[in-house]
Design a protein around this motif. Structure first.
Motif, mmCIF file in Angstrom:
data_model
loop_
_atom_site.group_PDB
_atom_site.id
_atom_site.type_symbol
_atom_site.label_atom_id
_atom_site.label_comp_id
_atom_site.label_asym_id
_atom_site.label_seq_id
_atom_site.Cartn_x
_atom_site.Cartn_y
_atom_site.Cartn_z
ATOM 1 N N SER A 76 8.666 0.961 -11.251
ATOM 2 C CA SER A 76 10.355 0.622 -11.832
ATOM 3 C C SER A 76 9.415 0.861 -13.446
ATOM 4 O O SER A 76 10.183 1.973 -14.029
ATOM 5 C CB SER A 76 10.755 -0.088 -12.028
ATOM 6 N N ARG A 77 8.518 0.141 -14.299
ATOM 7 C CA ARG A 77 7.705 -0.213 -15.290
ATOM 8 C C ARG A 77 7.088 1.624 -15.144
ATOM 9 O O ARG A 77 7.613 2.212 -17.019
ATOM 10 C CB ARG A 77 7.525 -1.097 -15.792
ATOM 11 N N VAL A 78 5.908 1.551 -14.512
ATOM 12 C CA VAL A 78 5.199 2.660 -14.348
ATOM 13 C C VAL A 78 6.332 3.898 -14.606
ATOM 14 O O VAL A 78 5.916 5.079 -15.638
ATOM 15 C CB VAL A 78 4.496 3.082 -13.233
ATOM 16 N N ILE A 79 7.367 4.388 -13.911
ATOM 17 C CA ILE A 79 8.183 5.088 -13.727
ATOM 18 C C ILE A 79 8.557 5.102 -15.361
ATOM 19 O O ILE A 79 9.002 6.416 -16.388
ATOM 20 C CB ILE A 79 9.531 5.254 -12.698
ATOM 21 N N GLY A 80 9.472 4.552 -15.499
ATOM 22 C CA GLY A 80 10.476 4.722 -17.318
ATOM 23 C C GLY A 80 9.286 4.366 -17.743
ATOM 24 O O GLY A 80 10.055 4.738 -19.112
ATOM 25 N N GLN A 81 8.566 3.459 -18.790
ATOM 26 C CA GLN A 81 7.694 3.518 -19.631
ATOM 27 C C GLN A 81 6.899 3.834 -19.787
ATOM 28 O O GLN A 81 6.061 4.848 -20.959
ATOM 29 C CB GLN A 81 7.362 2.368 -19.469
ATOM 30 N N TYR A 82 6.041 4.710 -18.841
ATOM 31 C CA TYR A 82 5.022 5.700 -18.661
ATOM 32 C C TYR A 82 5.236 6.996 -18.456
ATOM 33 O O TYR A 82 4.616 8.014 -19.404
ATOM 34 C CB TYR A 82 3.704 5.311 -18.226
ATOM 35 N N LEU A 83 6.179 7.502 -18.048
ATOM 36 C CA LEU A 83 6.485 8.943 -17.257
ATOM 37 C C LEU A 83 6.924 8.931 -18.175
ATOM 38 O O LEU A 83 7.584 10.547 -17.988
ATOM 39 C CB LEU A 83 6.980 8.575 -15.651
ATOM 40 N N MET A 84 8.377 8.380 -17.775
ATOM 41 C CA MET A 84 9.840 8.769 -18.880
ATOM 42 C C MET A 84 9.595 8.513 -20.225
ATOM 43 O O MET A 84 9.959 9.196 -21.054
ATOM 44 C CB MET A 84 10.907 8.138 -17.829
ATOM 45 N N GLY A 85 8.523 7.644 -20.566
ATOM 46 C CA GLY A 85 8.026 7.053 -21.651
ATOM 47 C C GLY A 85 9.905 6.375 -22.769
ATOM 48 O O GLY A 85 10.291 6.460 -24.180
ATOM 49 N N THR A 86 10.374 5.832 -21.138
ATOM 50 C CA THR A 86 11.290 5.036 -22.148
ATOM 51 C C THR A 86 11.307 3.397 -23.177
ATOM 52 O O THR A 86 10.377 3.321 -22.434
ATOM 53 C CB THR A 86 12.619 4.920 -21.127
ATOM 54 N N LEU A 103 0.934 -1.029 0.293
ATOM 55 C CA LEU A 103 0.257 0.109 0.063
ATOM 56 C C LEU A 103 1.121 1.364 0.265
ATOM 57 O O LEU A 103 0.590 2.612 -0.974
ATOM 58 C CB LEU A 103 -0.702 0.379 0.964
ATOM 59 N N LEU A 104 2.041 1.482 1.081
ATOM 60 C CA LEU A 104 2.353 2.588 0.694
ATOM 61 C C LEU A 104 3.663 2.588 -0.823
ATOM 62 O O LEU A 104 3.657 3.451 -0.882
ATOM 63 C CB LEU A 104 3.816 1.502 2.096
ATOM 64 N N ASP A 105 3.873 1.284 -0.953
ATOM 65 C CA ASP A 105 4.534 1.799 -2.569
ATOM 66 C C ASP A 105 3.563 2.990 -3.678
ATOM 67 O O ASP A 105 4.067 3.470 -4.133
ATOM 68 C CB ASP A 105 4.768 0.235 -3.088
ATOM 69 N N MET A 106 2.311 2.452 -3.352
ATOM 70 C CA MET A 106 1.657 2.875 -4.559
ATOM 71 C C MET A 106 1.866 4.282 -4.452
ATOM 72 O O MET A 106 1.049 5.540 -5.683
ATOM 73 C CB MET A 106 -0.058 2.510 -3.784
ATOM 74 N N PHE A 107 1.940 5.454 -2.744
ATOM 75 C CA PHE A 107 2.701 6.451 -2.164
ATOM 76 C C PHE A 107 3.724 7.005 -2.779
ATOM 77 O O PHE A 107 3.111 7.926 -1.719
ATOM 78 C CB PHE A 107 1.547 6.631 -1.671
ATOM 79 N N SER A 108 4.047 6.031 -2.945
ATOM 80 C CA SER A 108 6.389 6.257 -3.264
ATOM 81 C C SER A 108 5.756 7.572 -4.535
ATOM 82 O O SER A 108 5.249 8.067 -5.432
ATOM 83 C CB SER A 108 6.747 5.915 -4.151
ATOM 84 N N PRO A 109 5.874 8.528 -3.685
ATOM 85 C CA PRO A 109 6.188 10.083 -4.837
ATOM 86 C C PRO A 109 7.408 9.872 -6.048
ATOM 87 O O PRO A 109 6.632 10.503 -6.849
ATOM 88 C CB PRO A 109 7.608 11.335 -4.047
ATOM 89 N N GLY A 110 8.238 8.861 -5.805
ATOM 90 C CA GLY A 110 8.292 9.112 -7.535
ATOM 91 C C GLY A 110 7.485 7.628 -8.720
ATOM 92 O O GLY A 110 7.802 8.434 -9.271
ATOM 93 N N ASN A 111 6.848 7.814 -7.972
ATOM 94 C CA ASN A 111 5.182 7.661 -8.833
ATOM 95 C C ASN A 111 4.544 8.209 -9.658
ATOM 96 O O ASN A 111 3.111 7.920 -10.547
ATOM 97 C CB ASN A 111 4.396 6.244 -8.290
ATOM 98 N N TYR A 112 5.081 9.032 -9.284
ATOM 99 C CA TYR A 112 3.541 10.107 -9.493
ATOM 100 C C TYR A 112 4.393 11.487 -10.514
ATOM 101 O O TYR A 112 6.064 12.571 -9.695
ATOM 102 C CB TYR A 112 3.067 11.156 -8.996
ATOM 103 N N LEU A 113 3.904 12.098 -11.889
ATOM 104 C CA LEU A 113 4.138 13.394 -12.244
ATOM 105 C C LEU A 113 5.621 14.325 -11.794
ATOM 106 O O LEU A 113 5.909 14.691 -11.405
ATOM 107 C CB LEU A 113 3.856 13.431 -13.647
ATOM 108 N N LEU A 114 4.326 14.996 -10.556
ATOM 109 C CA LEU A 114 4.268 16.089 -10.308
ATOM 110 C C LEU A 114 5.076 15.936 -8.833
ATOM 111 O O LEU A 114 5.632 16.779 -8.320
ATOM 112 C CB LEU A 114 2.675 17.341 -10.001
#
Length: 573
Positions: A388-398, A137-148
């Motif tokens: 890490s996939r959410v961050i890399g592929q969906y936010l970073m666009g890699t 549950l905490l992982d869902m709210f990591s600041p690294g998972n969100y654009l802003l």
């Protein structure tokens, strides 16, 4: 071949089965009742533990003081941060306000870890389950998972004018379509079995309803006389051991003079629902061993098993030792457990409530699907496999990283309902094998009967077969055991060819009947060797083999037509 044994194959009443199967579908195959019981156990005992609550209050005050001290420091550096974490290691995270956001998140993680541990009276399984759920549950709210709240993403978005977000949206939509269609959104593959991977030359020398047996062509004019039979796990396709030529353990062994046979399990469908553990033992391992004996007569066989294939091989070896069958020259168990009392976080999904839910769902479908297994492993490594996939592929666009090992990991298999139920209950839940209750041919087997030399491999970061659990064979079996602890995880630690960067291992042999050494003491006292463990294993096999001789014919003396490796079962979806 398919045997009817009602033991440990639960068939609930039709109405109960349908209700439980519906619950499984609605909850992602997770037992909500099991989770509820764990939460009640934890919360109730925490409520009557004033000392623990006072301890948590003091911890919260200490953490708040640390964070305030850091906020008030005008010259704070990265080394002054209260908590370090690889998710926030980039320099962007050290700037205000992102440093405060991620530090607050990490301190919150610390507090909840303390809150869900060491509560007086809570059952260990329940405590582990609550701790795991809190982390998820905490992982869902990591600041690294969100654009802003992710400074790395914001910087890249400015640099690329938002193109990364458009690309990420396209990646997300493609994955969503693939999820809805239950197939990869991009069907193009860079590593195809038989073309790019699983291309070590050989022939299918046996095919039955449960497996194909592949014999690999010799690479030279002389081979060690004792053949090697490899038993992979049936929850995945065998070619993890025969990936690209530079990454293939099977090719490596063949090129060094070993006659290698490998089982390729059939990908079962609903019609195979009644296949059980006995079928995988008899029509799988024993049928393969009989064929190897026919092709290479008069020689003992080196047996090697990976993951659950190693557990199956250990069961067979114990039964053969019990019955006076001397055909095995040695055992190699790669990331394979024989004691399941501490299976690591995989044990979070193994209790009576959870297994009963799965049994009801499998009774309807006939198999456990690939997506169900993938979801469980994804939760065990949520950052590496999800966020890490959410961050890399969906936010970073890699673009998604592509490798033979990753494509193999996506080429999943199913499991027959009966077999999956039996191994979850008999091995994991009841731990029958290590406690001398597991029956073969109606009589229990004991690992203490095994007297052949054992080469035992554990991996440091194994989420499937923790190395401490693998190590337990030392006090279950008096035979000579050479234990190797290698860097990496359950898959990458095994697929570690010479030249692989940052590879290292520790290795020590306990003689037959030698004194027991606890695992942490073993790790502290055993020197580290840089490089791959493959040459050490090949040297060990050679030391337990005879002088090289002429290689056997592919298929022996049989004149019938044989299909080329990798066979047909590997292609089944």
């Amino acid at each position: 071949m398919r045997q009817s044994s009602p033991t440990h194959w639960v068939q609930p009443g039709s109405l109960d089965m349908q209700v439980h199967a519906a619950l499984a579908r609605s909850s992602g195959s997770l037992s909500l009742i099991s989770g509820m019981l764990a939460a009640i156990d934890w919360a109730a005992h925490l409520a009557v533990s004033p000392g623990k609550r006072l301890e948590l209050l003091c911890l919260a005050l200490q953490q708040g003081n640390r964070l305030l001290h850091y906020m008030g420091s005008a010259h704070a550096q990265a080394s002054d941060l209260p908590v370090a974490d690889r998710r926030f290691a980039a320099p962007d995270w050290q700037r205000w306000p992102y440093n405060l956001w991620h530090q607050g998140f990490l301190l919150n993680e610390q507090w909840w870890n303390a809150a869900t541990r060491d509560v007086w009276g809570v059952e260990k399984h329940h405590a582990d389950l609550v701790n795991f759920a809190a982390r998820q549950l905490l992982d869902m709210f990591s600041p690294g998972n969100y654009l802003l709240t992710n400074p790395e993403v914001l910087r890249v978005s400015v640099e690329q004018g938002g193109n990364n977000l458009l690309t990420g949206l396209q990646n997300c939509m493609n994955d969503m379509v693939g999820l809805l269609l239950e197939q990869p959104a991009n069907p193009d593959r860079s590593f195809l079995p038989g073309k790019d991977v699983a291309i070590t030359p050989g022939k299918v020398v046996l095919r039955n309803d449960i497996m194909e047996l592949i014999q690999y062509a010799p690479a030279g004019e002389a081979v060690y006389p004792e053949p090697l039979l490899i038993i992979p796990a049936w929850i995945m396709k065998y070619y993890i051991l025969d990936l690209s030529p530079a990454n293939s353990l099977i090719r490596y062994l063949v090129e060094r003079g070993h006659t290698v046979f490998c089982v390729s399990w059939k990908n079962p469908g609903p019609e195979d629902r009644d296949l059980g553990m006995d079928d995988y033992l008899n029509a799988g391992l024993h049928a393969a061993l009989d064929t190897v004996n026919r092709i290479v007569p008069g020689q003992k066989v080196h047996g090697a098993g990976y993951c659950l294939g190693g557990s199956l091989l250990a069961i067979a070896a114990a039964a053969m030792a019990r019955d006076g069958d001397p055909r095995l020259a040695s055992l190699t168990l790669l990331a394979a457990q024989t004691d399941f009392s501490e299976p690591g976080e995989l044990g979070l999904f193994i209790d009576e409530s959870q297994i009963s839910l799965l049994e009801a769902q499998m009774q309807e479908a006939g198999t456990l699907s690939q997506t169900q297994m993938a979801a469980a492993f994804q939760m065990l490594r949520s950052y590496d496999l999800l966020w890490s996939r959410v961050i890399g592929q969906y936010l970073m666009g890699t673009p998604a990283r592509n490798s033979d090992l990753m494509e193999w990991n996506a080429d999943a298999t199913r499991m027959p309902a009966r077999m999956h139920s039996q191994y979850l209950r008999r091995l994991f839940l009841d731990d029958d094998l290590s406690e001398g209750r597991y029956p073969v041919d109606g009589k229990p087997v004991a690992l203490s009967d095994i007297n052949t030399p054992v080469f035992l491999v554990g991996t440091v970061r194994d989420h499937v077969a923790p190395w401490h659990s693998v190590f337990k064979l030392h006090y279950l079996c008096p035979a000579e055991i050479t234990f190797v602890l290698v860097s990496g995880g359950h898959n990458a630690g095994i697929v570690s060819p010479p030249g692989h960067p940052r590879s290292q291992f520790q290795m020590r042999t306990r003689p037959a009947g030698g004194a027991y050494c606890p695992p942490d003491q073993w790790a502290a006292e055993t020197p580290v060797t840089e490089g791959s463990w493959w040459p050490a294993w090949q040297t060990w096999l050679a030391q337990h083999s005879g002088e090289p001789t002429a290689p056997p014919r592919l298929g022996g003396t049989k004149a019938e037509r044989m299909d080329d490796a990798p066979g047909t079962y590997i292609m089944e979806k």
